[in-house]
Each structure stands twice: as C-alpha cells, then as structure tokens.
Design a protein around this motif. Structure first.
Motif, PDB file in Angstrom:
ATOM      1  N   UNK A 110       0.813  -1.211   0.000  1.00 51.14           N
ATOM      2  CA  UNK A 110       0.000   0.000   0.000  1.00 51.14           C
ATOM      3  C   UNK A 110       0.851   1.269   0.000  1.00 51.14           C
ATOM      4  N   UNK A 111       1.919   1.291   0.760  1.00 50.21           N
ATOM      5  CA  UNK A 111       2.703   2.515   0.902  1.00 50.21           C
ATOM      6  C   UNK A 111       4.186   2.158   0.957  1.00 50.21           C
ATOM      7  N   UNK A 112       4.806   2.069  -0.214  1.00 53.82           N
ATOM      8  CA  UNK A 112       6.210   1.671  -0.279  1.00 53.82           C
ATOM      9  C   UNK A 112       7.107   2.669   0.439  1.00 53.82           C
ATOM     10  N   UNK A 113       6.819   3.966   0.266  1.00 54.97           N
ATOM     11  CA  UNK A 113       7.672   4.970   0.892  1.00 54.97           C
ATOM     12  C   UNK A 113       7.598   4.884   2.411  1.00 54.97           C
ATOM     13  N   UNK A 114       6.417   4.625   2.932  1.00 54.81           N
ATOM     14  CA  UNK A 114       6.268   4.478   4.378  1.00 54.81           C
ATOM     15  C   UNK A 114       7.012   3.246   4.874  1.00 54.81           C
ATOM     16  N   UNK A 115       6.911   2.163   4.126  1.00 60.12           N
ATOM     17  CA  UNK A 115       7.613   0.938   4.506  1.00 60.12           C
ATOM     18  C   UNK A 115       9.117   1.157   4.551  1.00 60.12           C
ATOM     19  N   UNK A 116       9.649   1.864   3.563  1.00 60.19           N
ATOM     20  CA  UNK A 116      11.087   2.124   3.537  1.00 60.19           C
ATOM     21  C   UNK A 116      11.497   3.024   4.698  1.00 60.19           C
ATOM     22  N   UNK A 117      10.635   3.968   5.048  1.00 63.75           N
ATOM     23  CA  UNK A 117      10.938   4.842   6.183  1.00 63.75           C
ATOM     24  C   UNK A 117      11.019   4.037   7.474  1.00 63.75           C
ATOM     25  N   UNK A 177      14.243   1.628  11.695  1.00 58.69           N
ATOM     26  CA  UNK A 177      14.575   0.443  12.487  1.00 58.69           C
ATOM     27  C   UNK A 177      16.053   0.110  12.364  1.00 58.69           C
ATOM     28  N   UNK A 178      16.592   0.221  11.153  1.00 54.19           N
ATOM     29  CA  UNK A 178      18.015  -0.073  10.970  1.00 54.19           C
ATOM     30  C   UNK A 178      18.878   0.922  11.728  1.00 54.19           C
ATOM     31  N   UNK A 179      18.482   2.207  11.714  1.00 51.42           N
ATOM     32  CA  UNK A 179      19.247   3.215  12.454  1.00 51.42           C
ATOM     33  C   UNK A 179      19.228   2.905  13.953  1.00 51.42           C
ATOM     34  N   UNK A 180      18.079   2.484  14.448  1.00 52.54           N
ATOM     35  CA  UNK A 180      17.992   2.122  15.862  1.00 52.54           C
ATOM     36  C   UNK A 180      18.839   0.899  16.173  1.00 52.54           C
ATOM     37  N   UNK A 233      20.334  -6.691  10.168  1.00 50.42           N
ATOM     38  CA  UNK A 233      19.346  -7.130   9.193  1.00 50.42           C
ATOM     39  C   UNK A 233      17.958  -6.730   9.683  1.00 50.42           C
ATOM     40  N   UNK A 234      17.189  -6.093   8.807  1.00 46.77           N
ATOM     41  CA  UNK A 234      15.805  -5.744   9.102  1.00 46.77           C
ATOM     42  C   UNK A 234      14.912  -6.536   8.153  1.00 46.77           C
ATOM     43  N   UNK A 235      13.954  -7.253   8.722  1.00 49.88           N
ATOM     44  CA  UNK A 235      13.046  -8.066   7.916  1.00 49.88           C
ATOM     45  C   UNK A 235      11.606  -7.707   8.256  1.00 49.88           C
ATOM     46  N   UNK A 236      10.699  -8.093   7.397  1.00 45.79           N
ATOM     47  CA  UNK A 236       9.281  -7.855   7.629  1.00 45.79           C
ATOM     48  C   UNK A 236       8.609  -9.131   8.104  1.00 45.79           C
ATOM     49  N   UNK A 237       7.629  -8.973   8.980  1.00 46.14           N
ATOM     50  CA  UNK A 237       6.849 -10.128   9.395  1.00 46.14           C
ATOM     51  C   UNK A 237       6.968 -10.433  10.864  1.00 46.14           C
ATOM     52  N   UNK A 238       6.558 -11.643  11.229  1.00 49.22           N
ATOM     53  CA  UNK A 238       6.574 -12.088  12.615  1.00 49.22           C
ATOM     54  C   UNK A 238       8.004 -12.188  13.127  1.00 49.22           C
ATOM     55  N   UNK A 239       8.338 -11.569  14.272  1.00 49.94           N
ATOM     56  CA  UNK A 239       9.701 -11.668  14.801  1.00 49.94           C
ATOM     57  C   UNK A 239      10.149 -13.106  15.035  1.00 49.94           C
ATOM     58  N   UNK A 240       9.273 -13.932  15.604  1.00 53.37           N
ATOM     59  CA  UNK A 240       9.655 -15.311  15.906  1.00 53.37           C
ATOM     60  C   UNK A 240       9.978 -16.077  14.625  1.00 53.37           C
ATOM     61  N   UNK A 241       9.111 -15.979  13.637  1.00 51.91           N
ATOM     62  CA  UNK A 241       9.341 -16.701  12.387  1.00 51.91           C
ATOM     63  C   UNK A 241      10.553 -16.142  11.649  1.00 51.91           C
ATOM     64  N   UNK A 242      10.746 -14.819  11.711  1.00 48.18           N
ATOM     65  CA  UNK A 242      11.896 -14.215  11.043  1.00 48.18           C
ATOM     66  C   UNK A 242      13.205 -14.686  11.654  1.00 48.18           C
ATOM     67  N   UNK A 243      13.262 -14.760  12.987  1.00 46.34           N
ATOM     68  CA  UNK A 243      14.488 -15.196  13.642  1.00 46.34           C
ATOM     69  C   UNK A 243      14.797 -16.655  13.334  1.00 46.34           C
ATOM     70  N   UNK A 264      23.453  -8.505   4.264  1.00 47.20           N
ATOM     71  CA  UNK A 264      24.001  -7.546   3.320  1.00 47.20           C
ATOM     72  C   UNK A 264      24.273  -6.178   3.900  1.00 47.20           C
ATOM     73  N   UNK A 265      23.950  -5.953   5.169  1.00 41.75           N
ATOM     74  CA  UNK A 265      24.061  -4.619   5.731  1.00 41.75           C
ATOM     75  C   UNK A 265      25.076  -4.575   6.862  1.00 41.75           C
ATOM     76  N   UNK A 266      26.362  -4.234   6.572  1.00 41.68           N
ATOM     77  CA  UNK A 266      27.373  -4.239   7.623  1.00 41.68           C
ATOM     78  C   UNK A 266      27.119  -3.156   8.654  1.00 41.68           C
ATOM     79  N   UNK A 267      27.434  -3.483   9.910  1.00 39.31           N
ATOM     80  CA  UNK A 267      27.209  -2.527  10.992  1.00 39.31           C
ATOM     81  C   UNK A 267      28.228  -1.393  10.970  1.00 39.31           C
ATOM     82  N   UNK A 268      29.362  -1.654  10.371  1.00 39.83           N
ATOM     83  CA  UNK A 268      30.399  -0.631  10.255  1.00 39.83           C
ATOM     84  C   UNK A 268      30.928  -0.644   8.837  1.00 39.83           C
ATOM     85  N   UNK A 269      31.258   0.543   8.375  1.00 36.91           N
ATOM     86  CA  UNK A 269      31.618   0.674   6.981  1.00 36.91           C
ATOM     87  C   UNK A 269      32.918   0.068   6.617  1.00 36.91           C
TER      88      UNK A 269
END
Length: 314
Positions: free
Chosen positions: A55-62, A67-70, A98-108, A309-314
């Motif tokens: 429904x809202x791709x821009x909102x999802x990316x935000x 979440x990744x910044x946190x 790593x940030x994923x969508x969905x249930x935390x338990x199933x994602x982990x 794919x997302x390293x914590x440090x550059x």
C-alpha cells in the motif's frame, strides 16, 4: 555442537526491550570470544490487512530505515558495555544488521538457518511467562534449526556452567555444548544428574521391588556419562554431581548465580508450549541465568549461511 568458531554466525534478535538488549550484549560477547560473526536482526511487523510493502512503499522504507538506524545505535551502545569490552580483542566486532518484515519469531527462525547459535531475550520470569514465552523466546527455542540461548534481563554473570545430563543422546550433546561454552568463558562445568531415590513399599502385603536408583549408582552413572562424552579423563574442569527431586526445579536451583544453564530437549511435539518438554520449558521460564536449549536433532550446526548484506560498520 555450538558453532562458535571463526567464520560462523551468531544470530540475535533485538526489539528495543531490556531483554533484547541483554541478548545483544550476550551475543556480542560470545562473538568476540569466538571470533564469530554476529547478525543483529529486528523484524518490522506487517499488518496482513494493509501490508506496508503493497500500500505505501515509501512508508515501509521509512520504517525499515528507522529500524536499521535504531539497530546500529543499539549495537554501538552494547559494544561499549563492560561485558563486551572485557572480551573484545581489538575493539572491533564482525557485526551485521538485518531488518526483515513479518513475525519476529518466524523471522528469527528463518535467519538462524545455517547459523550456529540463536540468541533471544526474555521479557521476564514467573508462572505467567509459560504462556507469554509461547511468543518469541519459546517459538525460537522450540523451532530454530540450531541451539538457542534465552537471556533474561538483569541476569548476573557467573563463573559456572550448569548442564543437565542423563543417558540420552541430546543430553550428551548438551554436555558437549556446556563444555565448549565453559572453556570459552574460563568457567567450570557442573554436570547434574537428577535421579529418583530408592523407595520401598513397606506396607505392601506382598514385598515389592525397590523403585528408583541409589545415589551411589547414580554417581557412577553420572561419571560414566561424562567419560562417554568427553573421553576417559581426567576432566578437572567438569564435576559430575547427583541430586534428587524434580529435574526442572533442581537445575534452576543449581544454576542460581551461574553464567549459563544448558538443557537438552528430546520432544518433537509441534504444540506451542509443549515443544520443549517440561524440563526445558521450566528452565527457560524460571532460571535466573541465560539458558541454552539443545533440541533433539539440532545438536550439530549446519554449514555457515550467507552473510547479511548490511554491515554494521563501513
């Protein structure tokens, strides 16, 4: 055996809660000791009636970016924790977020495929927790493809690793895991065999055979289990002990003040809340220290999975 070896991953779930922070600190310290990569995972819940992605791709990316910044801020803060700094060799850590969508338990559980260890936090302890732990912590402990550590917030660091042992293959694997972790921690191992004492039916009309096992026989069995798993010995860092009582209660009591409690779970039940078996469930809910659960068929880790794919440090 646990996978805390160079080149393999430790996956940890973080959600902003005190239990999540405790799990992150525990995982970072374990990764630093082992030279293992730590993958820090957070899940963005998705409303099935209005998926953000559709429904809202821009909102999802935000939401994902926030979440990744946190997550990165949490990693930076936890890295400076004394428990992590004490074991960090060079001040750096192989960490990815790593940030994923969905249930935390199933994602982990999904991210733990190919990992050697999954670390999750608990939101508390007590009788009521048996129902609540059916959410993330228990789901992961019951269904993850690798051993799982459940970390309670506020758990104190100890100098012992306690493990429940018996004659089953999964308990043998638990002992192996316990020794591996203890040697990385520089801790001693208490291998606890819980037996039922011999009792006699003295009021029976017809004499009945004794029920249970003598303490002397149980001590001999405990020593044989240690020798069978670790070799003939001697093993000065492993003490085989015997206690009587309810296994879950005994292990929780023995683990008070320990660095880690390790339990095996033989159950293959798919029923939520029963999948761990009564002893493992009791320990996860009530132990004051982190609890490592080794499930039937999950004692040996698979090959390392792909890097996030997302390293914590550059």
């Amino acid at each position: 055996m646990t996978s805390e070896r160079a080149g393999e991953r430790i996956v940890v779930g973080v959600d902003g809660s005190p239990g999540g922070r405790a799990a992150l600190v525990w995982a970072l310290a374990a990764g630093a000791r082992a030279g293992a990569e730590v993958e820090v995972v957070s899940a963005v819940p998705v409303n099935p009636w209005s998926p953000l992605d559709v429904i809202d791709t821009s909102r999802a990316e935000h939401v994902r970016a926030d979440t990744e910044a946190r997550l990165r801020a949490s990693v930076a803060e936890a890295t400076s924790d004394p428990a992590v700094r004490a074991v960090a060799r060079d001040g750096t850590h192989p960490v990815v977020v790593t940030v994923v969508s969905g249930s935390p338990a199933e994602a982990l559980v999904a991210r733990a495929e190919g990992a050697g260890l999954l670390v999750v936090g608990s939101r508390g302890r007590g009788a009521v927790r048996s129902a609540l732990l059916g959410s993330v912590a228990l789901h992961c402990a019951a269904h993850a493809p690798c051993p799982v550590v459940v970390v309670h917030p506020g758990a104190e660091s100890g100098t012992r690793v306690v493990v429940g042992v018996d004659d089953s293959p999964v308990a043998h694997a638990a002992l192996t895991e316990a020794v591996r972790h203890a040697r990385r921690l520089g801790a001693a191992v208490e291998a606890v065999l819980v037996c039922q004492p011999v009792t006699y039916w003295s009021d029976a009309t017809v004499p009945a055979p004794p029920v249970g096992e003598t303490l002397e026989a149980a001590r001999g069995r405990a020593e044989r289990i240690v020798a069978a798993v670790l070799g003939p010995g001697p093993h000065p860092d492993v003490e085989a002990t015997v206690e009587t009582g309810a296994p879950g209660d005994v292990l929780v009591r023995r683990a008070a003040g320990a660095a880690l409690l390790v339990v095996g779970s033989r159950s293959r039940s798919r029923l939520t809340g029963l999948a761990l078996g009564s002893v493992a469930l009791h320990c996860v809910v009530h132990a004051s220290c982190p609890v490592l659960v080794v499930r039937h068929g999950r004692a040996h880790a698979a090959a390392p999975g792909p890097r996030a794919t997302s390293p914590a440090r550059g």
